[in-house]
Write a protein that holds these residues in place. Structure first.
Motif, PDB file in Angstrom:
ATOM      1  N   LEU A 147       0.554 -31.028 -16.379  1.00  0.00           N
ATOM      2  CA  LEU A 147       0.824 -32.343 -16.975  1.00  0.00           C
ATOM      3  C   LEU A 147       0.204 -32.470 -18.371  1.00  0.00           C
ATOM      4  O   LEU A 147       0.270 -33.529 -18.977  1.00  0.00           O
ATOM      5  CB  LEU A 147       0.297 -33.463 -16.066  1.00  0.00           C
ATOM      6  N   GLU A 148      -0.397 -31.395 -18.848  1.00  0.00           N
ATOM      7  CA  GLU A 148      -1.008 -31.380 -20.194  1.00  0.00           C
ATOM      8  C   GLU A 148      -1.919 -32.584 -20.382  1.00  0.00           C
ATOM      9  O   GLU A 148      -1.847 -33.295 -21.379  1.00  0.00           O
ATOM     10  CB  GLU A 148       0.087 -31.375 -21.266  1.00  0.00           C
ATOM     11  N   LEU A 149      -2.775 -32.792 -19.403  1.00  0.00           N
ATOM     12  CA  LEU A 149      -3.605 -33.997 -19.443  1.00  0.00           C
ATOM     13  C   LEU A 149      -4.551 -33.989 -20.638  1.00  0.00           C
ATOM     14  O   LEU A 149      -4.910 -35.039 -21.152  1.00  0.00           O
ATOM     15  CB  LEU A 149      -4.399 -34.135 -18.137  1.00  0.00           C
ATOM     16  N   GLU A 150      -4.936 -32.793 -21.070  1.00  0.00           N
ATOM     17  CA  GLU A 150      -5.840 -32.763 -22.218  1.00  0.00           C
ATOM     18  C   GLU A 150      -5.127 -33.206 -23.494  1.00  0.00           C
ATOM     19  O   GLU A 150      -5.741 -33.792 -24.380  1.00  0.00           O
ATOM     20  CB  GLU A 150      -6.509 -31.387 -22.333  1.00  0.00           C
ATOM     21  N   HIS A 151      -3.813 -32.988 -23.560  1.00  0.00           N
ATOM     22  CA  HIS A 151      -3.038 -33.545 -24.684  1.00  0.00           C
ATOM     23  C   HIS A 151      -2.927 -35.052 -24.578  1.00  0.00           C
ATOM     24  O   HIS A 151      -2.688 -35.734 -25.562  1.00  0.00           O
ATOM     25  CB  HIS A 151      -1.624 -32.948 -24.724  1.00  0.00           C
ATOM     26  N   HIS A 152      -3.035 -35.536 -23.364  1.00  0.00           N
ATOM     27  CA  HIS A 152      -2.925 -36.987 -23.170  1.00  0.00           C
ATOM     28  C   HIS A 152      -4.292 -37.641 -23.165  1.00  0.00           C
ATOM     29  O   HIS A 152      -4.468 -38.724 -22.614  1.00  0.00           O
ATOM     30  CB  HIS A 152      -2.169 -37.290 -21.881  1.00  0.00           C
ATOM     31  N   GLY A 153      -5.260 -36.989 -23.750  1.00  0.00           N
ATOM     32  CA  GLY A 153      -6.525 -37.660 -24.031  1.00  0.00           C
ATOM     33  C   GLY A 153      -7.668 -37.351 -23.085  1.00  0.00           C
ATOM     34  O   GLY A 153      -8.754 -37.924 -23.219  1.00  0.00           O
ATOM     35  N   LEU A 154      -7.434 -36.464 -22.101  1.00  0.00           N
ATOM     36  CA  LEU A 154      -8.536 -36.171 -21.180  1.00  0.00           C
ATOM     37  C   LEU A 154      -9.551 -35.259 -21.863  1.00  0.00           C
ATOM     38  O   LEU A 154      -9.222 -34.156 -22.308  1.00  0.00           O
ATOM     39  CB  LEU A 154      -7.991 -35.498 -19.917  1.00  0.00           C
ATOM     40  N   GLN A 155     -10.771 -35.743 -21.983  1.00  0.00           N
ATOM     41  CA  GLN A 155     -11.846 -34.951 -22.584  1.00  0.00           C
ATOM     42  C   GLN A 155     -13.023 -34.939 -21.624  1.00  0.00           C
ATOM     43  O   GLN A 155     -13.147 -35.821 -20.779  1.00  0.00           O
ATOM     44  CB  GLN A 155     -12.286 -35.564 -23.905  1.00  0.00           C
ATOM     45  N   TRP A 156     -13.884 -33.991 -21.815  1.00  0.00           N
ATOM     46  CA  TRP A 156     -14.974 -33.833 -20.867  1.00  0.00           C
ATOM     47  C   TRP A 156     -16.300 -34.245 -21.476  1.00  0.00           C
ATOM     48  O   TRP A 156     -16.650 -33.834 -22.564  1.00  0.00           O
ATOM     49  CB  TRP A 156     -15.059 -32.383 -20.378  1.00  0.00           C
ATOM     50  N   ALA A 157     -17.043 -35.074 -20.745  1.00  0.00           N
ATOM     51  CA  ALA A 157     -18.412 -35.379 -21.144  1.00  0.00           C
ATOM     52  C   ALA A 157     -19.340 -34.311 -20.583  1.00  0.00           C
ATOM     53  O   ALA A 157     -20.353 -33.973 -21.192  1.00  0.00           O
ATOM     54  CB  ALA A 157     -18.817 -36.755 -20.622  1.00  0.00           C
ATOM     55  N   ALA A 158     -18.989 -33.794 -19.413  1.00  0.00           N
ATOM     56  CA  ALA A 158     -19.787 -32.723 -18.814  1.00  0.00           C
ATOM     57  C   ALA A 158     -18.906 -31.948 -17.854  1.00  0.00           C
ATOM     58  O   ALA A 158     -18.032 -32.518 -17.192  1.00  0.00           O
ATOM     59  CB  ALA A 158     -20.975 -33.317 -18.068  1.00  0.00           C
ATOM     60  N   GLN A 159     -19.126 -30.638 -17.831  1.00  0.00           N
ATOM     61  CA  GLN A 159     -18.400 -29.781 -16.881  1.00  0.00           C
ATOM     62  C   GLN A 159     -19.395 -28.857 -16.213  1.00  0.00           C
ATOM     63  O   GLN A 159     -20.464 -28.591 -16.758  1.00  0.00           O
ATOM     64  CB  GLN A 159     -17.360 -28.925 -17.603  1.00  0.00           C
ATOM     65  N   GLY A 160     -19.016 -28.333 -15.073  1.00  0.00           N
ATOM     66  CA  GLY A 160     -19.900 -27.400 -14.383  1.00  0.00           C
ATOM     67  C   GLY A 160     -21.283 -27.988 -14.182  1.00  0.00           C
ATOM     68  O   GLY A 160     -22.303 -27.348 -14.393  1.00  0.00           O
ATOM     69  N   MET A 161     -21.299 -29.226 -13.739  1.00  0.00           N
ATOM     70  CA  MET A 161     -22.575 -29.927 -13.620  1.00  0.00           C
ATOM     71  C   MET A 161     -23.424 -29.321 -12.495  1.00  0.00           C
ATOM     72  O   MET A 161     -22.918 -28.915 -11.459  1.00  0.00           O
ATOM     73  CB  MET A 161     -22.336 -31.415 -13.327  1.00  0.00           C
ATOM     74  N   SER A 162     -24.727 -29.304 -12.745  1.00  0.00           N
ATOM     75  CA  SER A 162     -25.647 -28.840 -11.714  1.00  0.00           C
ATOM     76  C   SER A 162     -25.932 -29.960 -10.732  1.00  0.00           C
ATOM     77  O   SER A 162     -25.760 -31.138 -11.055  1.00  0.00           O
ATOM     78  CB  SER A 162     -26.962 -28.403 -12.351  1.00  0.00           C
ATOM     79  N   THR A 163     -26.342 -29.564  -9.542  1.00  0.00           N
ATOM     80  CA  THR A 163     -26.803 -30.537  -8.555  1.00  0.00           C
ATOM     81  C   THR A 163     -28.315 -30.418  -8.444  1.00  0.00           C
ATOM     82  O   THR A 163     -28.837 -29.319  -8.283  1.00  0.00           O
ATOM     83  CB  THR A 163     -26.164 -30.248  -7.191  1.00  0.00           C
ATOM     84  N   VAL A 164     -28.975 -31.557  -8.563  1.00  0.00           N
ATOM     85  CA  VAL A 164     -30.427 -31.570  -8.452  1.00  0.00           C
ATOM     86  C   VAL A 164     -30.804 -32.291  -7.164  1.00  0.00           C
ATOM     87  O   VAL A 164     -30.464 -33.459  -6.982  1.00  0.00           O
ATOM     88  CB  VAL A 164     -31.076 -32.272  -9.662  1.00  0.00           C
ATOM     89  N   SER A 165     -31.428 -31.576  -6.273  1.00  0.00           N
ATOM     90  CA  SER A 165     -31.844 -32.186  -5.013  1.00  0.00           C
ATOM     91  C   SER A 165     -33.264 -32.710  -5.172  1.00  0.00           C
ATOM     92  O   SER A 165     -34.203 -31.944  -5.382  1.00  0.00           O
ATOM     93  CB  SER A 165     -31.773 -31.120  -3.907  1.00  0.00           C
ATOM     94  N   LEU A 166     -33.404 -34.027  -5.106  1.00  0.00           N
ATOM     95  CA  LEU A 166     -34.690 -34.663  -5.395  1.00  0.00           C
ATOM     96  C   LEU A 166     -35.605 -34.593  -4.175  1.00  0.00           C
ATOM     97  O   LEU A 166     -35.148 -34.735  -3.033  1.00  0.00           O
ATOM     98  CB  LEU A 166     -34.480 -36.118  -5.792  1.00  0.00           C
ATOM     99  N   ALA A 167     -36.910 -34.389  -4.473  1.00  0.00           N
ATOM    100  CA  ALA A 167     -37.878 -34.264  -3.381  1.00  0.00           C
ATOM    101  C   ALA A 167     -38.916 -35.360  -3.496  1.00  0.00           C
ATOM    102  O   ALA A 167     -39.180 -35.872  -4.585  1.00  0.00           O
ATOM    103  CB  ALA A 167     -38.551 -32.901  -3.447  1.00  0.00           C
ATOM    104  N   HIS A 168     -39.468 -35.749  -2.378  1.00  0.00           N
ATOM    105  CA  HIS A 168     -40.566 -36.716  -2.380  1.00  0.00           C
ATOM    106  C   HIS A 168     -41.836 -36.038  -2.856  1.00  0.00           C
ATOM    107  O   HIS A 168     -42.343 -35.139  -2.182  1.00  0.00           O
ATOM    108  CB  HIS A 168     -40.790 -37.276  -0.978  1.00  0.00           C
TER     109      HIS A 168
END
Lengths: 402, 528
Positions: free
Chosen positions: B78-99
């Motif tokens: 659908l060429e979404l990137e031509h239709h304005g889709l941009q990324w603020a972040a990709q391949g985000m890490s997951t941080v597991s918070l501990a007490h």
């Protein structure tokens, strides 16, 4: 009230007694009772033959109370029923009855029964088997209340050529004007009573619906008024002969109730059961409609038909074959009886295509017990029109006075 | 742009609902040359993939807040990137918070960082790699229309054979392992592999996110594999954040649909699907206007679509019973906080605040949280998936201010005492939970918004307020999703189709259900 109808003592006697039980017990000569839908009912009072001939020649009383009855009411009652059954009920008038079948999604019959339109938005559905679960599932999305009223209504079938005359004699003025599948409200000695011109014998007959408190009074009034016209209480065995002659089907005898069957392929559609005349594809959607249309498009692989079988021995549970060698099986018999009125050996059978056309010949494998010596006989059987017995008097309005 | 007048009342296809699946469906239908009308009840497109203001100047992805599994193929098609889709972040890490301890960070490629049990740190990459191999084998399942059994169509048989072949091709050891774990629960699998509660908790959370399950519930390895399989096929190398929030995905989809010629009407709720001759032939709007169409495709949930818009009277009783048994009660809430400044999470470097923060410090923490929901209570110590989208995308808040968005489990659809009464207490409970990791956060809160499943039901018009329209569970998945009789995007009513998250492959902003439904509509038209 009987002790056994007390809900806290049901375990002592699991079968309930109908309001007519005391009268039936007094008349029973052979003490032959059978369970039916949770009630004790009479199989035979005296002899099956005597009772059968009373159906065709006089009049009979048959305790119908165990028949399961549902009250269906609410603004969507008609839409609900029209979606439930295969027949068009949109134009069913108040005080009319319709014989209907209903199917599951696959188009296989769950049960048959009669629908009474009691008032604009109130109906009674009478069925052979309990199925509140299916009715409630079918009610999802409809503004309708459904409750079982089986124990609240005592019912008697009064069938036979002299039934109308006896009803008139007992004081039901105008009962002769009831057309087939019509009902009306009357009084017997001050007791209100609903009478419908319906039945399971294919003969002139009525069904009477009363408050259980008045059951004995009604029974006594009919028995005394009918004495000169040969009235007789009958059990289910005599009725079974009459219903086969009339070509009527019994669930779990001639077809498996679709929601009760376990094996794949044992369900039967109304088209297969020869009840296509009850299916109205033009009335809008009903459960099973799409499956039935598809079945119709593909053509039927089998159909329930009437058979006329050579000889006089009922072909009970017989398998059917294309020829007398018995190599190729083409169906089986579900109900069979020697018809005393037609003087024919008749049966209801499920027969595979193309052998179900009227006039087709098949062979029935009949087993005969001759003083404990079993014989196997291949009997010629012809597919014939149903019903086997359909006297003019069943429709004539007003009925003739016998 | 289409040149039709707004008064037009006849289209080839009407799509009910302008969520991401509805828009994706409309785009594919329009590209195939169909005249398409999209009818959206609310004032905004996007459904649960939407960015909206929740406090003056503060905007947030009000439904889904991360892209876990957007299909790369679909973005390309659908060429979404031509239709304005941009990324603020990709391949985000997951941080597991501990007490009171250092958090654990899981990277998109199987990396692991943290001070934990050395054995786990060594074992994790191999586990992650194996799970990714499984995910790669299963990913095509998600992209395709599921097969049906008992048809004589070759496409169905090939589809099934393909799945079998891909599993076989994993090799003997992997195939055995996949078949062994496929029906297990996440708790058993994760305790088999690891002993660090923080790692177990983070992975267990992925298995139960958006479901009605705890980590010991049967079938939670399947839901974990499902999440991983979808991520594997994503163009964003795992979890991603579009610039402008999830609404940007919907805007791009709408752009693609409009460019292909689809017409979109907002604030146009549909009252009824019109049926003639046992075929859907159009819709009647709340306004009373009727629009006729050769095919009607609904992106609403299956119950709303079939019981609400079509009506039981056009369906068989057994099918209606199955539909009413479809489990659609939501179990997750959403919390939005407008913050005066970036809250500092203890032991987390400032740069890591843009990651996906998970509060699920152990499997038992999750299970305890889940236990409450079984008895119509909200979790006393809820599990959380937290994002601070303004770290990567400052446009969502006034300069220097921040937004916190959290998915909160578990919050049952119906809570004892009623949500009206419990809302404040639950909000406080969630903020207390966050404050255990970000002690200064209370002072930063300018405004807050809690969306319970009942609110989600209202705002996104999903029966039961379920993120995925219907539970993702073995009996509501793949070939039997949503219910037998309505699989492969068709329904018993000819001309009426489903294209929402209630269909395969389910929830999560993917757009695949919409695309597959469009293909079925086109295939059906070609067949008849």
């Amino acid at each position: 009230m009987n002790e056994s109808n007390n809900p806290t003592s049901h375990f002592r006697q699991p079968l309930l007694l109908t309001p007519f039980h005391d009268r039936a017990r007094a008349l029973s000569q052979v003490d032959s009772f059978v369970p039916w839908a949770g009630y004790t009912t009479v199989d035979v009072f005296t002899t099956m033959e005597q009772e059968y001939f009373a159906i065709r020649n006089a009049t009979t009383l048959y305790d119908l109370t165990p028949m399961v009855k549902y009250r269906i009411a609410g603004p969507d009652a008609n839409r609900f029923l029209n979606r439930l059954v295969t027949r068009d009920l949109r134009k069913l008038k108040v005080s009319r009855v319709s014989y209907c079948v209903w199917c599951n999604d696959a188009g296989n019959i769950i049960d048959d029964g009669t629908v009474f339109r009691l008032a604009e938005n109130e109906y009674r559905l009478c069925t052979a088997e309990r199925q509140l679960d299916w009715l409630l599932d079918s009610a999802i999305g409809f503004d309708v209340q459904i409750s079982e009223v089986t124990a609240e209504i005592a019912a008697l079938a009064m069938q036979g050529p002299t039934s109308c005359a006896v009803l008139k004699q007992v004081g039901l003025a105008g009962v002769e004007r009831l057309k087939p599948f019509e009902f009306g409200n009357f009084e017997v000695a001050g007791l209100p009573i609903m009478v419908s011109r319906t039945g399971f014998t294919g003969d002139l007959g009525y069904e009477l619906w009363v408050d259980p408190q008045q059951a004995n009074a009604l029974w006594d009034a009919l028995m005394s008024a009918g004495r000169s016209r040969g009235i007789r209480a009958i059990g289910s065995r005599a009725l079974n002969i009459a219903r086969i002659e009339a070509g009527f089907l019994l669930p779990n005898v001639d077809f498996m109730s679709a929601e009760g069957s376990i094996r794949i392929g044992t369900g039967r559609s109304p088209l297969e059961l020869g009840l296509g005349w009850l299916v109205d594809f033009g009335k809008g959607h009903f459960t099973g409609r799409r499956a039935l249309l598809e079945q119709q498009r593909r053509g039927l692989r089998r159909q329930l038909v009437g058979l006329d079988i050579a000889g006089s021995k009922p072909a009970l549970n017989a398998l059917l074959y294309t020829d007398r060698t018995g190599r190729k099986e083409v169906g089986s018999i579900s109900s069979a009886v020697w018809s005393p009125t037609c003087k024919r050996n008749i049966a209801l059978a499920m027969v595979e295509a193309p052998h179900f056309e009227v006039g087709a010949m098949v062979w029935a494998e009949v087993y005969l017990n001759r003083e404990l010596v079993w014989e196997r006989r291949m009997c010629r059987a012809q597919v014939v029109e149903k019903p086997f017995f359909a006297p003019e008097r069943r429709r004539l309005t007003p009925p003739a006075d016998f | 742009m289409s040149a039709v007048s707004p008064a037009r009342t006849r289209y080839d296809c009407v799509v009910i609902g302008g969520g991401h699946n509805g828009l994706s469906c409309a785009a594919f239908l329009a590209r195939a040359g169909r005249s398409v009308l999209v009818l959206e009840a609310s004032t905004r497109l996007g459904g649960a993939a939407v960015t909206r203001e929740f406090a003056p100047g503060f905007r947030v992805s009000a439904g889904a807040h991360l892209l876990h599994q957007m299909s790369a193929q679909l973005i390309g098609e659908l060429e979404l990137e031509h239709h304005g889709l941009q990324w603020a972040a990709q391949g985000m890490s997951t941080v597991s918070l501990a007490h009171g301890a250092a958090p654990l960070t899981l990277g998109p490629e199987g990396q692991i960082e943290g001070q934990g049990i050395a054995q786990d740190l060594r074992a994790y990459p191999a586990f992650a790699t194996q799970m990714r191999r499984f995910a790669a084998a299963l990913n095509p399942v998600l992209e395709k229309t599921p097969p049906r059994l008992g048809t004589d169509r070759w496409s169905d048989r090939l589809n099934l054979l393909g799945l079998g072949w891909r599993i076989r091709r994993l090799g003997r050891r992997d195939m055995r392992e996949l078949l062994r774990i496929g029906g297990m629960n996440a708790y058993d699998l994760l305790t088999e592999h690891f002993s660090s509660p923080l790692l177990q908790g983070a992975l267990g959370f992925d298995a139960v996110l958006g479901t009605n399950f705890g980590p010991r519930s049967p079938g939670t390895v399947m839901t974990l594999l499902y999440r991983l399989a979808a991520q594997f096929g994503s163009s964003t190398r795992g979890v991603a954040l579009p610039k402008g929030g999830l609404g940007a995905v919907s805007d791009a989809l709408a752009g693609a649909a409009r460019k292909a010629g689809a017409e979109i009407r907002l604030e146009t709720p549909v009252e009824r699907v019109l049926v003639a001759d046992d075929r859907a032939c159009g819709v009647r709007l709340h306004s009373g206007q009727s629009i006729s169409a050769g095919a009607v495709i609904s992106s609403a949930d299956p119950k709303a679509s079939l019981l609400g818009l079509v009506g039981a009277e056009h369906l068989d009783a057994g099918f209606v019973r199955r539909l009413t048994h479809l489990r659609t009660r939501g179990l997750a809430a959403k919390l939005h906080l407008a913050l005066e400044d970036l809250p500092m999470f203890a032991e987390l470097p400032p740069a890591a605040h843009g990651a996906r923060l998970v509060v699920a410090p152990s499997l038992n923490y999750l299970e305890h949280a889940y236990n409450h929901s079984k008895y119509d209570e909200y979790s006393q110590a809820p599990a959380l998936e937290i994002t601070l989208p303004t770290v990567c995308d400052p446009t969502l808040a006034p300069r220097g201010k921040h937004v916190l968005s959290a998915v909160v489990q578990y919050a049952p659809y119906q809570v004892r005492g009623g949500w009206a009464q419990e809302r404040t207490a639950f909000t406080r409970r969630i903020i207390d939970t966050i404050a255990q990791f970000a002690p200064g956060i209370r002072a930063l809160i300018r405004a807050s918004e809690l969306l319970t499943p009942q609110d989600l039901e209202q705002e996104f018009r999903t029966t039961g307020g379920h993120w995925h329209h219907a539970d993702l569970a073995l009996d509501q998945f793949f070939m039997v999703r949503p219910v037998p009789g309505a699989t492969q995007y068709g329904t018993p009513l000819a001309g009426f189709y489903l294209c929402g998250a209630g269909c395969h492959p389910g929830g999560g902003v993917m757009g695949i259900a919409g695309r597959n439904a469009a293909r079925q509509v086109l295939a059906q038209a070609a067949r008849t």
